[in-house]
Design an enzyme around this catalytic site. Structure first.
Site, PDB file in Angstrom:
ATOM      1  N   CYS A  81     -77.559  38.432  45.360  1.00 42.87           N
ATOM      2  CA  CYS A  81     -77.846  38.123  43.949  1.00 42.87           C
ATOM      3  C   CYS A  81     -76.569  38.021  43.110  1.00 42.87           C
ATOM      4  O   CYS A  81     -76.420  37.092  42.308  1.00 42.87           O
ATOM      5  CB  CYS A  81     -78.797  39.167  43.364  1.00 42.87           C
ATOM      6  SG  CYS A  81     -78.354  40.879  43.713  1.00 42.87           S
TER       7      CYS A  81
ATOM      8  N   HIS B  58     -78.250  41.293  36.190  1.00 43.83           N
ATOM      9  CA  HIS B  58     -76.907  41.707  36.592  1.00 43.83           C
ATOM     10  C   HIS B  58     -75.863  41.041  35.688  1.00 43.83           C
ATOM     11  O   HIS B  58     -76.021  39.881  35.287  1.00 43.83           O
ATOM     12  CB  HIS B  58     -76.610  41.303  38.038  1.00 43.83           C
ATOM     13  CG  HIS B  58     -77.365  42.084  39.066  1.00 43.83           C
ATOM     14  ND1 HIS B  58     -78.154  43.176  38.774  1.00 43.83           N
ATOM     15  CD2 HIS B  58     -77.441  41.916  40.423  1.00 43.83           C
ATOM     16  CE1 HIS B  58     -78.681  43.651  39.897  1.00 43.83           C
ATOM     17  NE2 HIS B  58     -78.268  42.892  40.902  1.00 43.83           N
TER      18      HIS B  58
END
Length: 329
Positions: free
Chosen positions: A126, A234
């Site tokens: 990710c 994130h």
């Protein structure tokens, strides 16, 4: 088009179903797959009820595409079994990413490497996906020399147990711990396991995966990955030195022109990427674009994305879309 989702009841699997619904893939038969304890239970997709099946049953159903999000051990054992039946597997785990014979794909960047013979395709980490999405157009123009990445990663990247730990801490409940320490009001410089070189596995993914995706190992990368008490999304502080000088206006234009990237960089109005605003979105957001005044040809960026969408589910589905659009399945 017969499509199986392996790990359909998990955190990423659930988002994958949502993304599949939104993007309206031409699925004629949908096969939700989960562990034996979930087999036989019902799952809703596009307003219809489907019965969850086991991996053994799913293999025998010979899906055209299997989207895997069930962990590395499951992928190592079962992806080859699906592939032997002619299924194209797109795997979300780290199991196949650095395998020399497997493609590691972000469709906007290197979808062109895919062929009909690729039966196991790896979805990148990710943190890697959002990083390369922002850096690919800049690397092509200015040529990266050295990259320093510091991440601020949400608990959702660890999984449902970690989200529950944060929820419990915020509610004052003693519960099961996903981490060796409290995560609420804290920051853990500890994403994944520590390796012999003192780096974590997550940090080494950020070192190795971009080179494979960008098809270039001439630049160097160092990373520090940190878990913070955000529920989703994130963030990355990125310092990148180029071989060639750049113009900041051109940098912003290159980023804005790249599909899937949005520049949010209006300091007068306090506009910059934040995980709370990236929630449930597929784009990668870039801001705080500025020169590193301590070193020539060096740029600072702040990169944010929803780690469960573009960082996982969406990119997986986009790979499937690319395969279908190019008649590779």
């Amino acid at each position: 088009m017969k499509v199986a989702v392996v790990g359909a009841t998990g955190m990423v699997g659930t988002v994958m179903l949502k993304v599949l619904e939104e993007r309206n893939l031409p699925i004629t038969e949908f096969i939700p797959v989960a562990s034996a304890r979930s087999a036989g239970k019902k799952l809703s997709y596009k307003g219809k009820e489907f019965t969850i099946v086991t991996l053994e049953d799913a293999v025998n159903l010979k899906p055209d595409i299997a989207l895997f999000s069930a962990g590395g051990d499951t992928s190592l054992e079962w992806a080859p079994k699906f592939a032997e039946m002619g299924t194209t597997v797109i795997d979300n785990s780290s199991a196949w990413r650095m395998d020399a014979d497997k493609k590691l794909v972000v469709p906007e960047i290197n979808g062109d490497v895919l062929t009909a013979e690729d039966k196991i395709i790896a979805n990148p980490n990710c943190s890697t996906i959002q990083l390369v999405m922002a850096l690919a157009p800049l690397h092509e123009k200015y040529t990266m020399k050295r990259l320093v990445v510091s991440t601020y990663q949400s608990v959702s990247g660890t999984g449902v147990k970690a989200v529950q730990q944060l929820d419990n801490e915020e509610a004052g409940i003693d519960g099961e711990m996903a981490y060796p320490h409290k995560i609420g009001r804290n920051a853990l410089p500890h994403c994944d396991i520590f390796l012999d070189n003192g780096y974590t596995k997550e940090e080494m993914k950020l070192v190795n995966e971009p080179k494979k995706i960008l098809r270039d190992d001439s630049f160097s990368v160092t990373a520090t990955a940190v878990r913070i008490p955000t529920a989703g999304g994130h963030s990355e502080a990125v310092n990148v030195q180029f071989e060639n000088d750049f113009d900041l206006a051109e940098v912003r234009q290159l980023l804005n022109d790249f599909p899937g990237v949005i520049v949010q960089d209006d300091l007068d109005n306090n506009v910059y990427p934040m995980p709370i605003n990236a929630h449930d979105k597929d784009e990668v957001f870039v801001g705080r674009i500025r020169r590193d005044e301590s070193q020539e040809n060096t740029l600072n960026l702040w990169i944010v994305a929803d780690n469960l969408r573009k960082g996982a589910a969406t990119n997986t589905v986009q790979i499937a879309e690319f395969l279908i659009a190019n008649n590779l399945v």
